[in-house]
Motif scaffolding. Structure first.
Motif, mmCIF file in Angstrom:
data_model
loop_
_atom_site.group_PDB
_atom_site.id
_atom_site.type_symbol
_atom_site.label_atom_id
_atom_site.label_comp_id
_atom_site.label_asym_id
_atom_site.label_seq_id
_atom_site.Cartn_x
_atom_site.Cartn_y
_atom_site.Cartn_z
ATOM 1 N N ALA A 1 13.400 -5.655 -72.828
ATOM 2 C CA ALA A 1 12.452 -5.099 -71.859
ATOM 3 C C ALA A 1 11.498 -4.118 -72.544
ATOM 4 N N PRO A 2 10.282 -3.973 -72.011
ATOM 5 C CA PRO A 2 9.364 -2.968 -72.544
ATOM 6 C C PRO A 2 9.864 -1.557 -72.243
ATOM 7 N N VAL A 3 9.544 -0.643 -73.132
ATOM 8 C CA VAL A 3 9.952 0.759 -72.998
ATOM 9 C C VAL A 3 8.701 1.602 -72.795
ATOM 10 N N SER A 4 8.618 2.277 -71.672
ATOM 11 C CA SER A 4 7.437 3.085 -71.360
ATOM 12 C C SER A 4 7.496 4.432 -72.068
ATOM 13 N N LEU A 5 6.384 5.130 -72.080
ATOM 14 C CA LEU A 5 6.369 6.479 -72.649
ATOM 15 C C LEU A 5 7.309 7.384 -71.872
ATOM 16 N N GLN A 6 7.368 7.212 -70.563
ATOM 17 C CA GLN A 6 8.298 7.974 -69.733
ATOM 18 C C GLN A 6 9.738 7.720 -70.177
ATOM 19 N N ASP A 7 10.075 6.450 -70.434
ATOM 20 C CA ASP A 7 11.410 6.107 -70.931
ATOM 21 C C ASP A 7 11.688 6.787 -72.264
ATOM 22 N N HIS A 8 10.708 6.735 -73.157
ATOM 23 C CA HIS A 8 10.894 7.341 -74.479
ATOM 24 C C HIS A 8 11.195 8.828 -74.371
ATOM 25 N N ALA A 9 10.532 9.507 -73.442
ATOM 26 C CA ALA A 9 10.774 10.938 -73.285
ATOM 27 C C ALA A 9 12.204 11.199 -72.816
ATOM 28 N N VAL A 10 12.692 10.378 -71.872
ATOM 29 C CA VAL A 10 14.072 10.513 -71.408
ATOM 30 C C VAL A 10 15.039 10.282 -72.568
ATOM 31 N N GLY A 11 14.826 9.189 -73.291
ATOM 32 C CA GLY A 11 15.711 8.861 -74.400
ATOM 33 C C GLY A 11 15.696 9.899 -75.491
ATOM 34 N N TYR B 1 11.428 15.267 -68.536
ATOM 35 C CA TYR B 1 11.021 16.664 -68.676
ATOM 36 C C TYR B 1 12.105 17.561 -69.243
ATOM 37 N N GLY B 2 13.255 16.997 -69.592
ATOM 38 C CA GLY B 2 14.261 17.824 -70.232
ATOM 39 C C GLY B 2 15.665 17.553 -69.748
ATOM 40 N N ILE B 3 16.526 18.536 -69.982
ATOM 41 C CA ILE B 3 17.966 18.418 -69.740
ATOM 42 C C ILE B 3 18.396 19.502 -68.757
ATOM 43 N N ARG C 1 12.296 16.098 -85.971
ATOM 44 C CA ARG C 1 12.305 17.547 -85.732
ATOM 45 C C ARG C 1 10.949 18.060 -85.276
ATOM 46 N N SER C 2 9.893 17.384 -85.671
ATOM 47 C CA SER C 2 8.580 17.794 -85.172
ATOM 48 C C SER C 2 8.498 17.568 -83.671
ATOM 49 N N ALA C 3 9.154 16.517 -83.193
ATOM 50 C CA ALA C 3 9.204 16.291 -81.751
ATOM 51 C C ALA C 3 10.108 17.311 -81.070
ATOM 52 N N VAL C 4 11.180 17.708 -81.739
ATOM 53 C CA VAL C 4 12.041 18.768 -81.201
ATOM 54 C C VAL C 4 11.233 20.042 -80.978
ATOM 55 N N ASP C 5 10.362 20.367 -81.926
ATOM 56 C CA ASP C 5 9.519 21.551 -81.789
ATOM 57 C C ASP C 5 8.531 21.405 -80.627
ATOM 58 N N ALA C 6 8.078 20.176 -80.394
ATOM 59 C CA ALA C 6 7.106 19.946 -79.319
ATOM 60 C C ALA C 6 7.765 19.926 -77.943
ATOM 61 N N PHE C 7 9.087 19.627 -77.923
ATOM 62 C CA PHE C 7 9.836 19.580 -76.661
ATOM 63 C C PHE C 7 11.014 20.553 -76.749
ATOM 64 N N ASN D 1 5.319 20.155 -66.022
ATOM 65 C CA ASN D 1 6.038 18.875 -65.967
ATOM 66 C C ASN D 1 5.121 17.797 -65.386
ATOM 67 N N THR D 2 4.205 17.327 -66.211
ATOM 68 C CA THR D 2 3.242 16.317 -65.779
ATOM 69 C C THR D 2 3.170 15.196 -66.798
ATOM 70 N N PRO D 3 2.800 13.989 -66.373
ATOM 71 C CA PRO D 3 2.673 12.873 -67.323
ATOM 72 C C PRO D 3 1.667 13.163 -68.438
ATOM 73 N N ASP D 4 0.556 13.819 -68.125
ATOM 74 C CA ASP D 4 -0.448 14.123 -69.146
ATOM 75 C C ASP D 4 0.120 15.037 -70.222
ATOM 76 N N ARG D 5 0.955 15.976 -69.803
ATOM 77 C CA ARG D 5 1.546 16.892 -70.786
ATOM 78 C C ARG D 5 2.513 16.155 -71.700
ATOM 79 N N LEU D 6 3.211 15.162 -71.170
ATOM 80 C CA LEU D 6 4.099 14.360 -72.008
ATOM 81 C C LEU D 6 3.313 13.672 -73.118
ATOM 82 N N VAL D 7 2.203 13.063 -72.750
ATOM 83 C CA VAL D 7 1.363 12.377 -73.733
ATOM 84 C C VAL D 7 0.918 13.357 -74.811
ATOM 85 N N GLU D 8 0.484 14.535 -74.397
ATOM 86 C CA GLU D 8 0.015 15.538 -75.355
ATOM 87 C C GLU D 8 1.110 15.928 -76.340
ATOM 88 N N ARG D 9 2.322 16.088 -75.837
ATOM 89 C CA ARG D 9 3.413 16.522 -76.710
ATOM 90 C C ARG D 9 3.795 15.448 -77.722
#
Length: 665
Positions: free
Chosen positions: A256-266, A516-518, A305-311, A568-576
């Protein structure tokens, strides 16, 4: 378990040469009369009231099942109840345009003679004969919605209770695909899950039923990967073994395709996985996203780790790791699927467990174990996946194969099989990761049904693993979900104040992950849970949920939502993600679709959703530019429209391709 299609199917079996009948040895047979002979023997042995247990998912011998069902249709005095779960069936296109896209894909995945299950087609169409009943405890996701006969005959049960329920319903026939190795050994392979538990229960049934009352038939499938563990059974485990030609292609799940929203959750969930620990996951795009991030964490740690810093996430620091997997992970999951294959290939699924308690304790203490190299890195209850996954299992060398073991679900999904101390040592730092559809603000999960109690899928093993996490000092339950869903252009929150139907009660609340997090809910008060759930709720719905909590007296009236959570917005996810340079591919592990098909899938979904708005549809048709998408339209046979309808559809598809162009990464 993953989301699966809901298409109703109405196809007939395609007879082809099948194999023979034996006890302790096989002789080939080459016509459908052979299967009728098996059916005759079943009836002669059991009688004219048959309660047939079929394995969940892959392990159904479709042609034999169809032969038995045909007999029941022909003989109204033959009572047949089929008790099973996850009756797999290729999707059936509902529209001529969908058919043009899907038929070549279905042919690649299943061939043109895949033996569909006749009972399933009839059940979905509401035409099962009066003498036949279909009882299921888990559906393909959405397949039973709006189908009263399926809904009425659903059993809501924990996976570990299914063998008990089969005995209580009077099961007297079992039909199952099995694998045979070069030495002639038989393995239950893809489905030891319930079958082993059923046989053990019959051997010690307090109600007095015995194994002799059950007629068990195993059908050897030459392409079914042989796996060791408790799945390997003695020659007399089955009353009959049917040897078949390899004409039932193994059911392969498309990736199945994986959306950006899915990637953020994972990504967030990947930070909860402890090195040297244990992992359980299901199937679907959220699990694919988690596995992708674990592979990134291990192999591309600087980028990770760069993504860890962004999130930033305070919750994950004390629960998991951000570094590579120096100690590795052990897989203990009811479902063994593609994700574990990818973790093994990436050098992550490497932590060995041993069935000797003293050896296991030495291994956990970091002491070299004499039998190292012979331990298991993966133990499962059933397997199901892509064609690549089946090839991976089949191509394992004998030494590697011994590291992947299959067992009964009572051993995989719980600790209470008599070896609790050993199981806890093996499953140290366990993270049982599952998905759900919705969560309430106080921590209850909605995973299997809707507000009117229509069943979408089933409980399966989710409750088992959530409860098991609470029974272990260092175990945690992780529930992943998308914070929002969209249908027909309307966005709704998946985090709600309350919901009539629940799968996991709030007293078992633990870790919850959205894009948006844990939220760590274990041991928290109701107010603390609500606040933490709001921290991972989409900003568009935070105020509504908070106000409902205040009205119920569960939230201090003076408390306000922190400004940081308003991001906690979709646009902010893209930016991060862009800030971190973190890869979020639509198909992280490859695709079963061509490039044109990958682009067409979201485009046709867009057209389908837009069809609810007739005026908008007309405007879209005007704006579409077919000349810009020759390859995609040629794939659908719309490059040279032969009617006004095809011309309009070509323009709509072109418009859909334009509007969804950014979704494929």
């Amino acid at each position: 378990m993953a989301r699966r299609g809901r298409e109703a199917l109405d196809e007939h079996d395609h007879p082809s040469p099948v194999g023979g009948l034996r006890r302790g040895g096989a002789r080939p047979m080459s016509d459908t009369g052979a299967l009728d002979a098996v059916v005759d023997e079943i009836i002669d042995r059991v009688g004219r009231r048959l309660v047939v247990g079929l394995p969940l998912g892959l392990g159904k011998p479709n042609r034999l099942v169809n032969a038995l069902y045909r007999r029941a249709r022909q003989e109204p005095d033959l009572e047949l109840e089929i008790v099973t779960a996850l009756s797999l069936d290729p999707p059936r296109p509902r529209h001529w345009l969908e058919a043009r896209l899907m038929e070549p894909i279905l042919d690649r995945l299943f061939g043109d003679d895949y033996p569909r299950l006749d009972y399933l087609a009839d059940a979905r169409a509401g035409r099962l004969p009066d003498n036949v009943r279909l009882t299921e405890f888990y559906f393909q996701s959405g397949a039973a919605l709006g189908r009263p006969s399926l809904q009425r005959h659903y059993i809501s049960a924990n996976y570990t209770h299914v063998a008990r329920d089969l005995v209580d319903r009077g099961v007297n026939v079992v039909l199952q695909l099995v694998a045979r190795d070069a030495d002639g050994r038989i393995s239950l392979a893809c489905n030891p899950d319930v079958t082993l538990d059923l046989m053990r229960r019959l051997a010690s049934d307090p109600a007095g039923r015995s194994r002799s009352e059950l007629f068990a038939v195993g059908q050897v499938h030459p392409a079914l990967p042989f796996l060791p563990g408790d799945a390997v059974v003695e020659a007399d485990f089955f009353d009959r073994v049917v040897e078949a030609d390899p004409d039932q292609r193994l059911f392969a799940l498309p990736r199945a395709p994986v959306s950006l929203q899915d990637h953020a959750v994972g990504f967030h969930a990947s930070r909860l996985i402890a090195d040297g620990g244990t992992l359980q996951i299901g199937i679907g795009s959220l699990s694919d996203a988690l596995v992708h991030s674990l592979v990134q964490r291990h192999g591309e740690n600087a980028r990770y780790r760069s993504a860890v810093d962004a999130f930033p996430s305070a919750e994950s620091a004390a629960l998991g790791d951000d570094g590579p997997f120096a100690l590795g992970l052990f897989g203990a999951s009811e479902m063994f699927m593609d994700g574990f294959m990818h973790l093994y290939r990436a050098g992550i699924l490497t932590r060995e467990v041993f069935d000797d308690l003293s050896e296991m304790r030495r291994a956990n203490a970091g002491v070299t174990v004499e039998s190292a190299g012979r331990g298991a890195v993966m133990e499962g209850g059933f397997y199901l996946g892509s064609s690549d996954f089946y090839a991976f299992l089949s191509e394992l060398d004998p030494e590697a194969r011994e590291r992947f073991r299959m067992h009964g679900v009572s051993r995989i999904n719980q600790l209470y099989g008599g070896n609790e101390t050993l199981e806890i040592e093996q499953r140290r730092h366990a993270r049982f990761v599952n998905t759900c559809m919705m969560m309430t603000a106080t921590g209850a999960a909605v995973s299997d049904g809707l507000a009117d109690y229509q069943v979408v899928s089933g409980v399966g093993g989710q409750y088992n693993f959530v409860a098991m996490a609470h029974a272990m000092d260092d175990g945690r339950s992780v529930l992943m979900l998308r914070s929002t869903r969209e249908k027909n252009g309307r966005v709704s929150s998946n985090i709600v104040w309350q919901y009539p139907h629940l799968t996991i009660p709030r007293h078992l609340r633990d870790l919850v992950v959205t894009e948006y997090g844990i939220a760590d809910l274990r041991g928290r008060t109701d107010e603390e849970c609500i606040q933490r759930m709001l921290s991972i709720t989409d900003a568009r719905f935070q105020d509504e949920v908070a106000e409902q909590a205040r009205r119920a007296g569960k939230l201090d009236p003076a408390w306000t939502i922190p400004d940081a959570w308003r991001g906690n917005t979709p646009d902010r996810l893209v930016e991060r993600f862009e800030q971190a340079g973190y890869p979020v591919p639509t198909y992280p592990f490859g695709s079963d679709f061509t490039g044109e098909e990958q682009r067409l899938v979201p485009a046709l979904q867009w057209v389908k959703e837009r069809s609810q708005n007739e005026l908008g549809l007309v405007l879209d048709a005007v704006r579409g530019r077919p000349q810009d998408h020759p390859d995609e339209l040629a794939r659908l046979g719309l490059d040279r429209p032969r009617s006004i309808g095809e011309r309009i559809m070509a323009r709509l598809v072109a418009r859909g391709l334009e509007r969804t162009a950014g979704q494929l990464r």
